[in-house]
Write an enzyme that holds these catalytic residues in place. Structure first.
Site, PDB file in Angstrom:
ATOM      1  N   SER A  93     -12.753  11.405   2.803  1.00 57.32           N
ATOM      2  CA  SER A  93     -11.499  11.057   3.468  1.00 57.32           C
ATOM      3  C   SER A  93     -10.288  11.886   3.027  1.00 57.32           C
ATOM      4  O   SER A  93     -10.258  13.087   3.208  1.00 57.32           O
ATOM      5  CB  SER A  93     -11.279   9.566   3.249  1.00 57.32           C
ATOM      6  OG  SER A  93     -10.173   9.122   3.938  1.00 57.32           O
ATOM      7  N   ASP A  99      -9.414   8.255   9.866  1.00 53.18           N
ATOM      8  CA  ASP A  99      -9.282   6.793   9.991  1.00 53.18           C
ATOM      9  C   ASP A  99      -7.877   6.313   9.633  1.00 53.18           C
ATOM     10  O   ASP A  99      -7.589   5.133   9.732  1.00 53.18           O
ATOM     11  CB  ASP A  99     -10.372   6.028   9.198  1.00 53.18           C
ATOM     12  CG  ASP A  99     -10.407   6.369   7.720  1.00 53.18           C
ATOM     13  OD1 ASP A  99      -9.490   7.064   7.239  1.00 53.18           O
ATOM     14  OD2 ASP A  99     -11.362   5.945   7.047  1.00 53.18           O
ATOM     15  N   GLU A 119      -2.763  -1.049   6.594  1.00 57.28           N
ATOM     16  CA  GLU A 119      -2.237  -0.733   5.279  1.00 57.28           C
ATOM     17  C   GLU A 119      -1.053   0.204   5.515  1.00 57.28           C
ATOM     18  O   GLU A 119      -1.008   0.932   6.520  1.00 57.28           O
ATOM     19  CB  GLU A 119      -3.303  -0.044   4.427  1.00 57.28           C
ATOM     20  CG  GLU A 119      -4.463  -0.960   4.125  1.00 57.28           C
ATOM     21  CD  GLU A 119      -5.458  -0.332   3.162  1.00 57.28           C
ATOM     22  OE1 GLU A 119      -5.637  -0.892   2.087  1.00 57.28           O
ATOM     23  OE2 GLU A 119      -6.043   0.706   3.492  1.00 57.28           O
ATOM     24  N   ARG A 141      -1.722  -0.160  -9.950  1.00 63.28           N
ATOM     25  CA  ARG A 141      -3.135  -0.509  -9.764  1.00 63.28           C
ATOM     26  C   ARG A 141      -3.992   0.737  -9.933  1.00 63.28           C
ATOM     27  O   ARG A 141      -3.541   1.859  -9.676  1.00 63.28           O
ATOM     28  CB  ARG A 141      -3.387  -1.165  -8.404  1.00 63.28           C
ATOM     29  CG  ARG A 141      -2.964  -0.339  -7.216  1.00 63.28           C
ATOM     30  CD  ARG A 141      -3.398  -0.960  -5.901  1.00 63.28           C
ATOM     31  NE  ARG A 141      -4.786  -0.643  -5.590  1.00 63.28           N
ATOM     32  CZ  ARG A 141      -5.190   0.489  -5.030  1.00 63.28           C
ATOM     33  NH1 ARG A 141      -4.318   1.436  -4.740  1.00 63.28           N
ATOM     34  NH2 ARG A 141      -6.451   0.699  -4.765  1.00 63.28           N
TER      35      ARG A 141
HETATM   36  C1  G16 Z   1      -9.637   4.109   1.161  1.00 66.03           C
HETATM   37  C2  G16 Z   1      -9.773   2.756   1.813  1.00 66.03           C
HETATM   38  C3  G16 Z   1      -8.394   2.237   2.154  1.00 66.03           C
HETATM   39  C4  G16 Z   1      -7.543   2.165   0.914  1.00 66.03           C
HETATM   40  C5  G16 Z   1      -7.582   3.477   0.154  1.00 66.03           C
HETATM   41  C6  G16 Z   1      -7.001   3.208  -1.195  1.00 66.03           C
HETATM   42  O1  G16 Z   1      -8.984   4.979   2.040  1.00 66.03           O
HETATM   43  O2  G16 Z   1     -10.555   2.893   2.976  1.00 66.03           O
HETATM   44  O3  G16 Z   1      -8.494   0.974   2.725  1.00 66.03           O
HETATM   45  O4  G16 Z   1      -6.227   1.917   1.226  1.00 66.03           O
HETATM   46  O5  G16 Z   1      -8.916   3.934  -0.019  1.00 66.03           O
HETATM   47  O6  G16 Z   1      -7.113   4.308  -1.997  1.00 66.03           O
HETATM   48  P1  G16 Z   1      -6.731   4.152  -3.523  1.00 66.03           P
HETATM   49  O7  G16 Z   1      -7.555   3.013  -4.048  1.00 66.03           O
HETATM   50  O8  G16 Z   1      -7.069   5.480  -4.080  1.00 66.03           O
HETATM   51  O9  G16 Z   1      -5.261   3.848  -3.547  1.00 66.03           O
HETATM   52  P2  G16 Z   1      -9.607   6.314   2.624  1.00 66.03           P
HETATM   53  O10 G16 Z   1      -8.803   6.631   3.833  1.00 66.03           O
HETATM   54  O11 G16 Z   1      -9.456   7.338   1.540  1.00 66.03           O
HETATM   55  O12 G16 Z   1     -11.046   6.001   2.918  1.00 66.03           O
END
Ligand code: G16
Length: 528
Positions: free
Chosen positions: A69, A286, A378, A487
């Site tokens: 991603s 996404d 989000e 976090r």
């Molecule tokens: C992924 C999840 C998202 C989330 C993000 C958080 O995003 O699918 O729902 O908000 O990780 O990332 P972190 O925990 O690093 O803050 P993606 O778009 O990278 O798949």
């Protein structure tokens, strides 16, 4: 029990790979994600589990997406998709973690233990579809996946390059084929056709103003957006930028939704003029954020919170015009990253209930299903809208008493097809935003004018987390409208610090103090 032949095939296939020494793997927010060269054995384990998941669910199709991603080009990742296009059921995340950490010479035994623990009927068929984004490491990892599926005699289809939401769509289509809930044709073309047909229906009688510049993060969204545009013979003027999928290092580099959101600025490559609508996708399409520069050339962000408020207000208005508002419980789901002003606006102006969940779309998605119309985003631009069976019935079965009511019902019906209800989908969300802006006759400036964001400090990234809640709360109480939290990232080796306050300088100050506190609490964190 797994047959001795299958166990032997697993052992033989597994021994082609080497497990990185001392590394502990965990299925997290977005599956497994890390440096691509560490992933072989993890992908192998995920392949084994995908087959088991399918057998456990009587041969329903399970998806496997190979992507990292928004992460840098040298990372990769892998995640499982459940039959309705949802994220993997939480309980199975622990099975994934168990298999991924199994020593290779024992992996067939651990597989067999899982078969017993989960009570999988091994005579059931197993079916898996998979796809990958454009990362250079993707073809090697797909080869590993192939080996695991072959060893366990799983029927599979390789969809090659796809956006993550396209794979989720295909999984849902495959499992609903021939039923009254058929979600669409299980192919990439079927995906585009569904979006294009429904977009045309929503757009009947309204016109899009101006053009839209879309930054594709140099990821898989670029070529897919171009395919979509070919079929969209409507007057939607889309300029595609950052769609270089040839140079692997350009992925997410100084572009993409995560860059725009965290840096609070447009990609340097953007040539859009003042007040021009711009949008950015992330590496697997996404996530979506919008933005523009105002008359004074100041960057203005329209993030996931803004998309949520726009969609919730539009759907709420349509439900009222369609005469079904009283039958539908419409609500919004956010996380702690949501700007406080958006939460106020939803509660006080839109008068809608809000649920706040942990970070990770899987949490938001489940919460959204508690509403008839669940709008979840989000702040980073990842989200969608879900419609309950009750909502779908109300939209379908209501007899219109006037042309206006009929149009509202038609529009709602088309929205249920335009919106990818399986998962957050940047291409579908983009068409949704374009349609709503066209209906409202709004420029991005008018959209931004609905409420004023509380200033926030750009995220800072620290290494390793610490239990600092008390200290953070005491720090934030010193600032007017101060709010901050830290976090551990679920996708990168970092602790994220979020801060907002009544003014930009207070927000920056609060962020710095919280970041320092995290550092002092025994970590040697660094700002990225
Ligand atoms: C992924 C999840 C998202 C989330 C993000 C958080 O995003 O699918 O729902 O908000 O990780 O990332 P972190 O925990 O690093 O803050 P993606 O778009 O990278 O798949």
């Amino acid at each position: 029990m797994a047959s001795p032949a299958v166990k032997k095939a697993i052992s033989e296939a597994a021994l082609q790979y080497q497990k990185p020494e001392g590394k502990v793997f965990e299925y997290g927010t977005a599956g497994f994600r890390m440096k691509a060269d560490l992933l072989n054995t993890v992908v192998f384990a995920v392949g084994l589990l995908a087959g088991l998941r399918s057998k456990k669910l009587s041969g329903q199709w399970i998806g496997v997406m190979v992507t990292a991603s928004h992460n840098p080009a040298e990372d990769n990742g892998v995640k499982l998709v459940d039959p309705m296009g949802e994220m993997l059921e939480a309980e199975w995340e622990t099975y994934a973690t168990k298999l991924a950490n199994a020593p290779l010479d024992k992996i067939a035994d651990v597989y067999d233990e899982l078969v017993k623990e989960i009570d999988v009927k091994m005579t059931n068929p197993a079916r898996v579809v998979f796809a990958r984004d454009t990362r250079a490491s993707g073809s090697r990892l797909v080869g590993v996946l192939n080996a695991a599926l072959t060893a366990t005699q799983v029927e599979f289809i390789d969809f090659k390059y796809m956006t993550t939401p396209q794979l989720h769509y295909v999984v849902r289509c495959k499992n609903t084929l021939g039923t009254q809930y058929q979600y669409g044709e299980p192919s990439e073309l079927g995906y585009y056709q569904k979006l294009v047909d429904s977009f045309k229906k929503v757009m009947r009688g309204v016109k899009v103003q101006g053009s839209l510049t879309v930054d594709c993060a140099n990821g898989v969204g670029g070529p897919k957006l171009r395919e979509l545009i070919k079929l969209l013979d409507t007057p939607l003027d889309i300029k595609v930028i950052n769609d270089d999928v040839i140079n692997p290092d350009s992925l997410n580099f100084e572009c993409g939704a995560d860059y725009v959101k965290t840096k609070q600025r447009a990609p340097p490559s953007s040539k859009a003029g003042p007040l021009d609508r711009c949008a950015s996708l992330d590496g697997d399409a996404d996530r979506l954020v919008y933005y523009f520069s105002d008359e004074s050339n100041v960057f203005r962000l329209l993030d996931g919170d803004r998309i949520a408020t726009l969609a919730a207000s539009f759907i709420g208005d349509l439900a009222r015009s369609a005469g079904i508002a009283s039958k539908l419980k419409i609500g919004v789901v956010q996380t702690a990253y949501a700007n406080g002003a958006s939460t106020d606006y939803i509660e006080k102006v839109l008068k809608l209930p809000i649920i706040c969940t942990n970070t990770g779309v899987k949490h938001l998605h489940h919460a959204a299903l508690r509403f008839d119309v669940g709008v979840y985003f989000e702040a980073n631009g990842h989200g969608t809208v879900t419609f309950s069976e009750n909502a779908l019935k109300a939209i379908k079965n209501t007899e219109p008493q006037s042309p206006a009511q009929q149009r509202a019902l038609e529009c709602l019906q088309a929205l249920t097809d335009l919106i990818n209800q399986a998962v957050g989908d940047a291409l579908s969300d983009m068409l949704l935003v374009e349609a709503i802006l066209a209906h409202k006759g709004w420029t991005p400036k008018e959209w931004l004018g609905t409420y004023t964001d509380l200033p926030l400090a750009p995220e800072r990234k620290l290494e390793s987390p610490a239990g600092l809640q008390g200290k953070i709360e005491s720090l934030q109480s010193r600032y007017h409208k101060g709010r901050s939290f830290a976090r551990a990232s679920g996708t990168e080796d970092a602790v994220r610090v979020y801060a907002e306050a009544a003014s930009r300088s207070e927000a920056d100050d609060l962020a710095t103090r919280v970041a320092n506190a995290v550092r002092e609490a025994g970590t040697d964190g660094q700002q990225a």
